[in-house]
Design a protein around this motif. Sequence first.
Motif, PDB file in Angstrom:
ATOM      1  N   VAL A 708       3.251   4.810 -44.860  1.00 49.97           N
ATOM      2  CA  VAL A 708       2.555   5.892 -44.169  1.00 49.97           C
ATOM      3  C   VAL A 708       1.490   6.460 -45.105  1.00 49.97           C
ATOM      4  CG1 VAL A 708       2.769   8.189 -43.128  1.00 49.97           C
ATOM      5  CG2 VAL A 708       4.554   6.472 -42.732  1.00 49.97           C
ATOM      6  N   ILE A 710      -1.186   9.821 -45.061  1.00 57.91           N
ATOM      7  CA  ILE A 710      -1.656  11.026 -44.372  1.00 57.91           C
ATOM      8  C   ILE A 710      -2.767  11.624 -45.217  1.00 57.91           C
ATOM      9  CG2 ILE A 710      -1.020  13.292 -43.476  1.00 57.91           C
ATOM     10  CD1 ILE A 710       1.863  12.267 -43.228  1.00 57.91           C
ATOM     11  N   TYR A 726      -5.444  12.502 -38.690  1.00 61.74           N
ATOM     12  CA  TYR A 726      -4.452  11.674 -38.000  1.00 61.74           C
ATOM     13  C   TYR A 726      -3.636  10.906 -39.026  1.00 61.74           C
ATOM     14  CZ  TYR A 726      -7.638   7.683 -38.707  1.00 61.74           C
ATOM     15  OH  TYR A 726      -8.427   6.714 -39.246  1.00 61.74           O
ATOM     16  N   VAL A 727      -2.558  10.271 -38.560  1.00 63.16           N
ATOM     17  CA  VAL A 727      -1.610   9.568 -39.416  1.00 63.16           C
ATOM     18  C   VAL A 727      -1.892   8.075 -39.377  1.00 63.16           C
ATOM     19  CG1 VAL A 727       0.836   9.078 -39.852  1.00 63.16           C
ATOM     20  CG2 VAL A 727       0.128  11.337 -39.007  1.00 63.16           C
ATOM     21  N   ILE A 736       4.901   7.662 -34.010  1.00 60.55           N
ATOM     22  CA  ILE A 736       4.966   8.994 -34.581  1.00 60.55           C
ATOM     23  C   ILE A 736       5.769   9.839 -33.587  1.00 60.55           C
ATOM     24  CG2 ILE A 736       3.657  10.939 -35.505  1.00 60.55           C
ATOM     25  CD1 ILE A 736       3.175   8.288 -36.946  1.00 60.55           C
ATOM     26  N   PHE A 739       4.243  15.222 -34.467  1.00 56.79           N
ATOM     27  CA  PHE A 739       3.112  15.491 -35.354  1.00 56.79           C
ATOM     28  C   PHE A 739       2.679  16.935 -35.085  1.00 56.79           C
ATOM     29  CE2 PHE A 739      -1.509  14.061 -36.460  1.00 56.79           C
ATOM     30  CZ  PHE A 739      -1.468  14.846 -37.600  1.00 56.79           C
ATOM     31  N   PRO A 757       0.283   5.342 -34.468  1.00 57.49           N
ATOM     32  CA  PRO A 757      -0.532   5.712 -35.632  1.00 57.49           C
ATOM     33  C   PRO A 757      -1.906   5.023 -35.593  1.00 57.49           C
ATOM     34  CG  PRO A 757       1.009   4.005 -36.255  1.00 57.49           C
ATOM     35  CD  PRO A 757       1.322   4.333 -34.807  1.00 57.49           C
ATOM     36  N   TYR A 780       1.325  20.559 -42.411  1.00 55.87           N
ATOM     37  CA  TYR A 780       1.714  19.615 -41.362  1.00 55.87           C
ATOM     38  C   TYR A 780       3.165  19.189 -41.530  1.00 55.87           C
ATOM     39  CZ  TYR A 780       0.943  15.932 -44.898  1.00 55.87           C
ATOM     40  OH  TYR A 780       1.008  15.169 -46.018  1.00 55.87           O
ATOM     41  N   VAL A 782       5.428  15.878 -40.017  1.00 53.94           N
ATOM     42  CA  VAL A 782       5.319  14.596 -39.314  1.00 53.94           C
ATOM     43  C   VAL A 782       6.669  13.891 -39.365  1.00 53.94           C
ATOM     44  CG1 VAL A 782       4.213  12.322 -39.241  1.00 53.94           C
ATOM     45  CG2 VAL A 782       2.869  14.343 -39.871  1.00 53.94           C
ATOM     46  N   TYR A 794       7.837  13.907 -43.048  1.00 54.48           N
ATOM     47  CA  TYR A 794       6.824  14.115 -44.077  1.00 54.48           C
ATOM     48  C   TYR A 794       6.256  15.520 -43.918  1.00 54.48           C
ATOM     49  CZ  TYR A 794       6.957   9.007 -44.384  1.00 54.48           C
ATOM     50  OH  TYR A 794       7.356   7.703 -44.523  1.00 54.48           O
TER      51      TYR A 794
END
Length: 802
Positions: A708, A710, A726-727, A736, A739, A757, A780, A782, A794
């Motif tokens: 991942v 970010i 965005y991821v 995801i 989010f 993603p 954020y 996630v 995350y």
Amino acid sequence: MILTFPLPIKTILVSFLLLCNFHYANAQFNCGTDTYNRLQMQNKEFLQKMQQVTNSWVAFKRNGTTSRTAEDLYTLPVVFHIIHKNGAENIPDATVMEAFQRLNDAFANRASYDQGSGVDTKIQFCMARKDPDGNFTTGITRTYADLLTVNPFVNQDLLESLIKWDPDRYINIWVVAEVELAVEFKRCNYTDFDAAGYGGGGQVVAEASVLPAIIVHEMGHALGLAHTFNGWCVNNDCLTDGDQICDTPPEETITITGGCNAPENSCHTDAQSGFTSDQLDLKTNHMDYGNGGCQHDFTQGQKERMRFVIENFLPGLLTSDVCTNDCTQPAEAEFTFNASVEYSIGNTLTFTNTSSGATAYEWFVNDDPVATTTDLTYTFPGQGWYKISLLAKPSPDEVQCRNMQVNWIRVYCSIKSEALANKKKAIVGETVHFSSTIAQVVPLPDPITYEWYENGNLFGNTASFDHSFTTPGFKIFYLVTIQGGCRDTSMKKMIDIKELPDYKLNIDHLICDNIKDNRISFSVCNEGFIDMPAGVPVTFYATNPTIGIATIVGSVFYTDEVIGKFCCKDYEMELPAGYSAKYIYGVINDDHSIATPYDLATDFPVTSFLESKYTNNLDSLSLEKFTVTITPGEATTVIGSAVTLTGTSSHPATFTWKADHGTFSCTDCNTTSFTPARYTRVILKGVSAGGCVAYDTIIVKVLANGEVFIPSGFTPNNDGVNDHFYVLGGESVARIRSFQVFNRWGEKVFSRENIVPNIPHLGWDGKLKGNPSVPGVYVYWVTVEFVNGVEKRYKGTVSLIQ
């Protein structure tokens, strides 16, 4: 033949029809050295020598070895042989000495030649002071002979038989009234010229009227240099291509434009010689063409080449002692005679001695001693050439103070004949008119019989007639006239018979300029040394006319003007309304007089425009819609890595690459390396030669370089770059699950669930309830679900930057 050492093989094989062009005293003249060497190409021994020179030069340069010191001064003996008939070609000694001075100044890069560039070649020249027999000479000989025009293909052997000193000890320079030598170019818009001189193998032939102006250039040829434009831009190996010298940039121009100092760069292959960048053409080089006296340089590479040639192929010149003579009061041999009449068998001629500084004399006829009198009276016993020599002896008689004068008399039996042709150049099958002129030296009542020979073969037996040749090549012809018991052979002449031209049709492309629809561009080309006349037909078909019945498209097209040798002319043709065939076929030199299908090899010619071959007269063009395609059709890479993209098109085209996010290694190449900044769109624009435009688009997906990724910041300013947060996920990411983004007060500003993603517009656009959020740091959360069912959370911060 004249060449004891030939020019390099590439000089001749690559461009033996090139021109060196000068202006001197407002009169243009040209160098025909490369053309002259065509004569030698028939000689197997000559070809072997050429290859030997090339191989030796390449080995020398790559090994860097030499038996002599690079700065040793080489002194080369020269002798000027003036061949004349008491006309303007009998130039004064002062003109010869001017040429001699130019040689030494140019090769030493001094006086007017020293203009801040060029090198001293450490080569100088000395006037011979001893002839081959040890007699005194000034280095200038004057020989009366009925040979005003020298054509190296025809009478080079005759020129050398008149006078030629040992080429191992002397550089022979013949000065003649006229050099008859055509210089041709296998290129469009290049005009043929008549040469004024040529050189090679340590020897030179030059026209008297331009001797000082061309002597340096021709001596460069004599010592192994080729033109700087030899081979045009070909430069794969600078030791074997072009002029075989690596510090003379390749060029392909023949005429100087814009003056001596105006920059000009006609080739872009210079870096292959080791240059760090493209170089300007060497307008000032002695081995280039010239206008207005631009030439004043030799390069270091040319210096090395000439010295290499002297050392390895003309070594006798370095040990020759003919420029030294201990005589303080030499004799000067000279004699006169009545040269205004033609002499026949039985005529008696008095040769009047006008020598100075001599007390005794020896006369020779054809090298046989005939008298020791002051003057000579001689009766010619038969027809032919007579060499009349006078040796003047001083008192005391010392060999080194003797001097010899040589002249030639031609004696006829009854008539003097001349063979003429109305063309110097013709194509195979073309009619040439041959005629003769007869001068009656001794009136005889008998009729004259004519025998015309070409390369030893009888081809005519009348005073004048028409004849065409069936094979190309140099045709050396002469006339034998027989009257009673007398037989006279004329001087040889030459006509150059060229192969038939080869006409080519190129259907180039569709035209898309919104003026008219369904048009094609095509060109008609002339591959030959003879102009293509107007009226050559071209027929277009809807299908291939050689494999089936084909329908003519429109009407027969006819060229509307003469197309010069090795030139093309572009045309356009509008296709009939509603034309729906996928291809169009065209056949040049086809007037649609034979039914299809036909065989190009057996059914042609169908017109009076003869060609050397017809099997290549067909061309075609696809009329399918112009398209471009990107390969691969989609691409995936990890962040920071590049993908290779290739553009193809249905018709020849130029390309332009664009992308929303990322960089290209080349934006106008067929194949490019693209490094995306994120998930992005790539667009390829293609433009055909006819102006047609087409596009193709693909998506390049960008994965995380791991599980991942970010980002730590984004700039949602709608500039198309980094507008979303965005991821990015690798191949192990399934989706995801959640989010969410919060501001510093804990307020949720963005939330999405169950998304994929790597898609920018599925992320946060930096807005809250439709309004831009304030710049700052946001938090954020996630939740990522992996393909193996495992979930990971995350947490971090992202900076919103405006």
